[in-house]
Design a protein around this motif. Sequence first.
Motif, mmCIF file in Angstrom:
data_model
loop_
_atom_site.group_PDB
_atom_site.id
_atom_site.type_symbol
_atom_site.label_atom_id
_atom_site.label_comp_id
_atom_site.label_asym_id
_atom_site.label_seq_id
_atom_site.Cartn_x
_atom_site.Cartn_y
_atom_site.Cartn_z
ATOM 1 N N ARG A 101 -10.967 -2.625 4.078
ATOM 2 C CA ARG A 101 -9.260 -3.528 3.783
ATOM 3 C C ARG A 101 -8.821 -1.941 4.311
ATOM 4 N N GLN A 102 -8.933 -1.134 3.609
ATOM 5 C CA GLN A 102 -8.110 -0.142 3.868
ATOM 6 C C GLN A 102 -8.288 1.062 5.018
ATOM 7 N N ARG A 103 -9.520 0.619 5.782
ATOM 8 C CA ARG A 103 -9.861 1.660 6.932
ATOM 9 C C ARG A 103 -9.182 0.939 7.880
ATOM 10 N N THR B 256 -4.854 7.477 -2.791
ATOM 11 C CA THR B 256 -5.505 8.198 -3.345
ATOM 12 C C THR B 256 -6.685 8.107 -4.599
ATOM 13 N N HIS B 257 -6.023 6.880 -5.440
ATOM 14 C CA HIS B 257 -6.545 6.361 -6.674
ATOM 15 C C HIS B 257 -7.723 5.491 -5.949
ATOM 16 N N PRO C 107 0.857 -1.492 0.408
ATOM 17 C CA PRO C 107 0.098 -0.178 0.067
ATOM 18 C C PRO C 107 0.186 1.395 -0.020
ATOM 19 N N THR C 108 0.225 2.014 -0.468
ATOM 20 C CA THR C 108 1.395 3.242 -0.799
ATOM 21 C C THR C 108 -0.157 4.647 -0.675
ATOM 22 N N THR C 109 0.670 6.215 -0.540
ATOM 23 C CA THR C 109 -0.562 7.250 -0.026
ATOM 24 C C THR C 109 -0.586 7.187 -1.903
#
Length: 383
Positions: A96-98, A65-66, A59-61
């Motif tokens: 999952r991102q959260r 963002t996308h 995971p990256t910033t």
Amino acid sequence: MPLPRPPSADPLVALADQCVQCGLCLPACPTYRHERIEAESPRGRIALARGWALQALEPTTAGDTHLDQCLACRRCEAVCPAGVKYGELLVEARRRQRTRRKPAVPQRAIEWLAARPAALRRLMAAYRWLWPLLPAPLRRLPRPPEAVAAPPRIDARSDRPVAALFVGCIAPAYEGAAHAALATLFEACGIGLRIPTGQTCCGSLHAHAGDTDTAADLARRNARAFADAAQVVTLASGCHGAVAAALAPGARVADALDVLDAARDRLRFRPCDARIALHLPCTQQAVAGSAGALRRLLAAIPGLEIVVLDAGFGCCGAAGTAMFMDATRAASFRAPLLAQLESSGATRLLSANIGCRLHLANGTAVPVQHPIEFLASQLATSC
């Protein structure tokens, strides 16, 4: 031809593997049309989410963002030949991102308020009072109108059909006139209307932000509130899918415009020598499916000229909390539509989703209404 992958035990990967990477979704995707890069397309986000799920990508910033910038319009689903359930995939990816990246404080505040409609109503009443005193940057929403009395509760002993109206979270502050207009139109069609107590936000805002636990809790509360309803109707196309999914299997949930279209022979409209602009929200086209019903109802008004707003990228950019969390970007999606509205000479703008209406109304002096309000204003007689 590559062999199909075996089904994955990971639900996100299983959803992603349905995508055949054909690219037919690209022309339908507002963010791809806006940015013209693969990472802002549905298949780009599907590949990203799959890579994260399989731990093939870190995971990256930039990647976050996308994913954040997807408008959750689901226009891609409408054109996908493989039937990819992109909406489900997006919700799971953001869930999952959260878990690894907490949402910003303003996002959490909006979610908290949406889940508590009573508190939100009090806040919006204060906002209405303070609105003339606020500087322009703090007027993030149009000024709420004066309160309109809600439709009366219909006697359950009535022998006519009665529909239960889903209201939602922000609608009480802005849609009183639309609720009254719907009651008038339903009355002309021989249908009663009531607003059940105990209902709450539909949960779409929370699900699209990855807060699936709160979305599920709100769904359960709405299921209880509408447990005795034979027919449930929605006014906001953005709420329709979540409401339909929340209620018990077999429950009849319909967009109010579809109900009116089915009873169109009972409605008579006065001639209207005017030009109006029509905005068709993404969710009305891709989820609720009531765009055709609305067009037929408006076509029943003699003399009416309609200009469909279709400039720009296919979406107004409101997208739930996006118009608050990334106001500049949201405004860039809205701008072509407002330019088309300005050049059209239309005297009012109609849109069937409250989020879209609020976003559009905050950028124009042209009156913005739910189509139900306009239809009721043109009602002549019923048979």
